[in-house]
Design a protein around this motif. Structure first.
Motif, mmCIF file in Angstrom:
data_model
loop_
_atom_site.group_PDB
_atom_site.id
_atom_site.type_symbol
_atom_site.label_atom_id
_atom_site.label_comp_id
_atom_site.label_asym_id
_atom_site.label_seq_id
_atom_site.Cartn_x
_atom_site.Cartn_y
_atom_site.Cartn_z
ATOM 1 N N VAL A 198 33.579 88.837 21.510
ATOM 2 C CA VAL A 198 34.552 88.483 20.475
ATOM 3 C C VAL A 198 34.892 87.008 20.674
ATOM 4 C CG1 VAL A 198 36.716 89.069 19.351
ATOM 5 C CG2 VAL A 198 35.445 90.838 20.589
ATOM 6 N N ASP A 199 34.362 86.175 19.795
ATOM 7 C CA ASP A 199 34.399 84.719 19.949
ATOM 8 C C ASP A 199 35.538 84.115 19.120
ATOM 9 O OD1 ASP A 199 33.878 82.052 20.295
ATOM 10 O OD2 ASP A 199 31.932 82.060 19.264
ATOM 11 N N PRO A 247 36.092 88.856 25.442
ATOM 12 C CA PRO A 247 36.667 87.803 24.590
ATOM 13 C C PRO A 247 36.264 86.438 25.168
ATOM 14 C CG PRO A 247 38.342 89.352 25.385
ATOM 15 C CD PRO A 247 37.116 89.557 26.207
ATOM 16 N N THR A 248 35.978 85.480 24.306
ATOM 17 C CA THR A 248 35.582 84.157 24.784
ATOM 18 C C THR A 248 36.119 83.087 23.849
ATOM 19 O OG1 THR A 248 33.702 82.854 25.595
ATOM 20 C CG2 THR A 248 33.357 84.123 23.573
ATOM 21 N N LYS A 249 36.291 81.888 24.401
ATOM 22 C CA LYS A 249 36.775 80.761 23.597
ATOM 23 C C LYS A 249 36.277 79.453 24.213
ATOM 24 C CE LYS A 249 40.970 78.423 21.965
ATOM 25 N NZ LYS A 249 40.650 77.113 22.611
ATOM 26 N N ASP A 250 35.280 78.858 23.578
ATOM 27 C CA ASP A 250 34.798 77.518 23.925
ATOM 28 C C ASP A 250 34.375 77.390 25.396
ATOM 29 O OD1 ASP A 250 35.268 76.572 21.301
ATOM 30 O OD2 ASP A 250 37.382 76.255 21.768
ATOM 31 N N ASP A 298 35.369 85.888 30.286
ATOM 32 C CA ASP A 298 34.084 85.182 30.298
ATOM 33 C C ASP A 298 33.840 84.388 31.570
ATOM 34 O OD1 ASP A 298 35.877 83.099 29.889
ATOM 35 O OD2 ASP A 298 35.199 82.626 27.862
ATOM 36 N N ASP A 299 34.887 84.180 32.396
ATOM 37 C CA ASP A 299 34.700 83.446 33.654
ATOM 38 C C ASP A 299 34.568 84.377 34.862
ATOM 39 O OD1 ASP A 299 37.321 84.304 33.617
ATOM 40 O OD2 ASP A 299 38.210 82.354 34.083
ATOM 41 N N VAL A 300 34.149 85.615 34.598
ATOM 42 C CA VAL A 300 33.902 86.607 35.649
ATOM 43 C C VAL A 300 32.402 86.775 35.852
ATOM 44 C CG1 VAL A 300 33.933 89.120 36.057
ATOM 45 C CG2 VAL A 300 36.048 87.920 35.493
ATOM 46 N N SER A 353 43.142 84.495 20.157
ATOM 47 C CA SER A 353 44.233 85.154 20.875
ATOM 48 C C SER A 353 43.606 86.256 21.713
ATOM 49 C CB SER A 353 45.254 85.748 19.909
ATOM 50 O OG SER A 353 46.131 86.628 20.587
ATOM 51 N N LEU A 354 43.878 86.257 23.003
ATOM 52 C CA LEU A 354 43.235 87.217 23.900
ATOM 53 C C LEU A 354 43.520 88.649 23.477
ATOM 54 C CD1 LEU A 354 41.585 87.761 26.447
ATOM 55 C CD2 LEU A 354 43.692 87.506 27.783
#
Length: 294
Positions: free
Chosen positions: A39-40, A11-14, A91-93, A67-68
């Motif tokens: 999944v954006d 999952p990702t967001k901006d 996404d920050d892994v 939403s996560l």
């Protein structure tokens, strides 16, 4: 190489640069997943980042509002036939060398009653609880434990593979069949704090789960924007109480006791001027207490 087939849901967001770093770390692995699902939920599509990784087998979908938990559930529905393991990465892994291969080795040897495993987060050393953390039941001496208060110790930087009570949501893997019984609770909305504790603890009460020592990752966590601190403080209380009330084996009174300790910690750090975020979190804690007691 392995009998098991792996899909990875991100999952990702901006956060296009964080997503790029995550995908680069997958690209550098000796083992490649059978499927990657992005999944954006962001305001701007990151399809351009995805398109630059043509060597990876990526499916990309937009999912709004963000939403996560909802993004994870949407990703689960896209897993292809033949896939037997489903991983979730934030996404920050970034995966360390041979991390995926070592995780797959674990699953090839795992017993059939093993349902979940998490990667070993090397960004945060395991820290034994301080005296007041023990008093307020907010941390445990052993990695990956859930206390009667509903608070958990983090399974990170371990030196051996061990069985644990819950999995860190930033990097975890489940057998696909788990999702025939369990899905992520979308009442944990938005940032969805503690959604990983909620989901994995439910699975772990029925099946075995582990942290895999040689499957190492780095988690590049940033402090929240100060404008979000109050909402985070409220979520700390509301989501924790909701999780504990869902599990009769845990104690609601002990949960409130632990949350009172968190509130005091935020107040003291805020008054001492460590960071304005702590004052705002304490304000959010108060709002969370009021809401959870309704």
């Amino acid at each position: 190489m392995f009998n098991e087939k792996l899909a990875v849901i991100i999952p990702t967001k901006d956060r296009p640069e964080e997503l790029r770093r995550c995908l680069e770390s997958i690209e550098d692995q000796g083992f490649k997943p059978a499927q990657i699902i992005i999944v954006d939920g962001g305001s701007r599509a990151v399809s351009g980042v995805v398109d630059s990784f043509s060597g990876l087998n990526i499916d990309y979908v937009r999912k709004t509002p963000p939403s996560l938990t909802a993004q994870r559930n949407a990703g689960i529905k896209m897993v292809r036939d033949g896939v037997s393991l489903v991983a979730f990465l934030d996404d920050d892994v970034a995966l360390e060398t041979d991390s995926l291969k070592n995780m797959m080795k674990f699953w090839e040897a795992a017993s059939l009653d093993t349902a979940g495993a998490c990667f070993n987060n090397m960004s945060e050393p395991f820290r034994r609880p301080a005296f007041l953390e023990k008093v307020f039941l907010v941390n445990a001496d052993i990695p990956g434990r859930i206390l009667p208060s509903g608070f958990q110790s983090i399974p990170c930087a371990v030196d051996r593979t061990m069985r644990i009570d819950w999995l860190i949501g930033c990097a975890m893997v489940f057998r696909r069949k788990v999702f025939e019984e369990f899905m992520f609770d979308e009442k944990f909305s938005g940032y969805a704090r503690y959604e990983d504790v909620d989901f994995s603890y439910s699975v772990g009460k029925k099946y075995k789960m582990f942290v895999v020592a040689d499957a190492k990752i780095k988690h590049f966590v940033k402090l929240e924007n100060v404008g979000y601190s109050s909402a985070l403080g409220k979520m700390e209380v509301v989501n924790r109480v909701y999780f504990v009330k869902k599990n009769p084996d845990l104690s609601v009174p002990l949960c409130y006791w632990a949350l009172f300790g968190i509130f005091l910690n935020n107040i003291i750090k805020g008054l001492l001027g460590f960071d304005s975020r702590y004052k705002l979190r304490a304000r959010g804690n108060l709002a969370g207490f009021l809401e959870s007691l309704k």
